[in-house]
Scaffold this active site. Structure first.
Site, short mmCIF file in Angstrom:
data_model
loop_
_atom_site.label_atom_id
_atom_site.label_comp_id
_atom_site.label_asym_id
_atom_site.label_seq_id
_atom_site.Cartn_x
_atom_site.Cartn_y
_atom_site.Cartn_z
N ASP A 14 41.55 38.22 44.05
CA ASP A 14 42.86 38.62 44.53
C ASP A 14 43.87 37.57 44.08
OD1 ASP A 14 45.17 39.21 45.94
OD2 ASP A 14 44.23 39.23 47.92
N TYR B 70 57.82 47.78 47.59
CA TYR B 70 57.53 47.73 46.15
C TYR B 70 58.76 47.28 45.37
CZ TYR B 70 55.86 49.24 41.55
OH TYR B 70 55.48 49.27 40.21
N ASN C 139 40.93 42.89 42.01
CA ASN C 139 40.16 42.89 43.27
C ASN C 139 39.83 44.31 43.73
OD1 ASN C 139 42.69 43.73 44.07
ND2 ASN C 139 42.74 42.48 45.93
N GLY D 191 52.53 29.41 38.11
CA GLY D 191 52.00 28.05 38.17
C GLY D 191 50.85 27.84 37.20
N LYS E 234 52.22 27.59 33.70
CA LYS E 234 52.81 26.26 33.50
C LYS E 234 51.73 25.22 33.23
CE LYS E 234 55.82 22.93 35.87
NZ LYS E 234 54.82 21.88 36.21
N THR F 241 43.19 48.90 44.23
CA THR F 241 43.58 50.21 43.72
C THR F 241 42.93 50.50 42.37
OG1 THR F 241 45.57 49.37 42.62
CG2 THR F 241 45.82 50.18 44.88
N GLY F 242 42.30 49.50 41.77
CA GLY F 242 41.68 49.68 40.45
C GLY F 242 40.32 50.36 40.53
N GLY G 200 43.07 48.61 36.56
CA GLY G 200 44.03 49.66 36.78
C GLY G 200 44.32 50.48 35.54
#
Length: 330
Positions: free
Chosen positions: A57, A146, A33, A103, A106, A36-37, A11
């Protein structure tokens, strides 16, 4: 060599962040993914030996075998034309994607910085917007997908910080512009420049009195870089407080392009379009020692030159929705 994972790498902002950290001699793992990039942005980064790309994704389980020191979560549709077309994916990347990356941080004992937005303030009743303001957001309006995904993202990030002791950072990004923006992404600056380059009238939604504050991309990247290596764990505004009305901004674009015959046409203001947008950046100044350096006149010239060098095919590849009801000035 420190290793950093940057999501949304294809992006506008993600590719600039990848480039900054590559130049700082980090080993950069980019993830996107391409919903939009742009593949063009990834191809620009492949010249660096310390760059690796993963097509994935983030809303799905993330497996990274490499050790990680830092994670930057910038995967998300960020322009109105995108998140109004793919609302469910937008909600997923802000919720499931953020959960997956927290996650991962972490498990890797990594510092994580998540990209939030000025949209968490909604159509603000406080001006300028300070980090202590809770916002005025319509959760079931067209922009809610959004706005609320980012508000949830912030809440989840702070929960991981408080409950797990994770070192987290939250940047609230205000309007940013510069090279690598998509001409057809529905935001006001590329929309105006694209219309100018095609010889079309400039479209303003509403009477043009609504305001925005535009930050050049290099300034924003510097602010994010400083925040990542700070000790600050709460949301912080990064943007340029130099406020301008959309109508005055349209005249600046006409002056920049030299097309004095260009007209401005007015259309109905979309639902929940913020009428005021200006960051209070005192926290960034005091905690990060950061403030924007590039004046709008200089930044606009650099951006305009970039768009002028696009191919005719790219220039004419416009989504007509971006100049109709989807053109909500973020």
């Amino acid at each position: 060599m420190k290793k950093i994972l940057i999501t949304g790498a294809a992006g506008f902002l993600g590719s600039h962040l990848c480039e900054r950290f590559l130049k700082e001699k980090f080993y950069v793992i980019g993830m996107d993914n391409f919903i939009t990039g742009s593949l063009i942005n990834i191809n620009l980064l492949k010249k660096y030996e310390n760059f690796k790309f993963i097509d994935h994704d983030v809303s799905k389980y993330i497996q990274i075998d490499d050790p990680l020191d830092y994670i930057l979560h910038f995967a998300s549709p960020a322009s109105p034309i995108d998140y109004l077309k793919i609302p469910i994916q937008t909600l997923k990347v802000g919720s499931l994607g953020t959960h997956n990356l927290l996650g991962l941080a972490k498990s890797k004992n990594a510092v994580i910085l998540v990209a939030s937005t000025s949209e968490v303030y909604g159509d603000p009743l406080v001006h300028p917007q300070k980090e202590t303001y809770f916002g005025n957001v319509n959760p079931i309006g067209p922009r809610g997908v959004y706005d609320e995904s980012k508000r949830f993202q912030e809440a989840l990030t702070m929960a991981y910080h408080r409950f797990h002791g994770l070192d987290t950072k939250i940047v609230r990004i205000f309007n940013t512009y510069g090279p690598r923006m998509r001409l057809n992404d529905g935001r006001v600056l590329p929309a105006f420049i694209g219309q100018s380059l095609r010889g079309e009238d400039l479209t303003i939604f509403g009477n043009g009195s609504q305001t925005r504050s535009f930050c050049y991309v290099d300034d924003l990247i510097e602010g994010i870089y400083k925040l990542l290596f700070s000790d600050y764990n709460y949301p912080i505004n990064i943007g340029n407080p130099n406020e301008i009305s959309i109508k005055d901004f349209a005249h600046e674009i006409i002056s920049l392009t030299g097309n004095s015959n260009q007209k401005i046409v007015f259309k109905e203001l979309p639902e929940n379009d913020p009428l005021k947008r200006k960051p209070d950046i005192e926290l960034a100044k005091n905690i990060l020692g950061w403030k924007p350096k590039i004046q709008r006149k200089e930044g606009l010239r650099l951006t305009y030159d970039y768009f002028c060098n696009l191919s005719v095919q790219e220039l004419n590849k416009k989504d007509h929705n971006s100049f109709d009801s989807y053109n909500i000035y973020k």
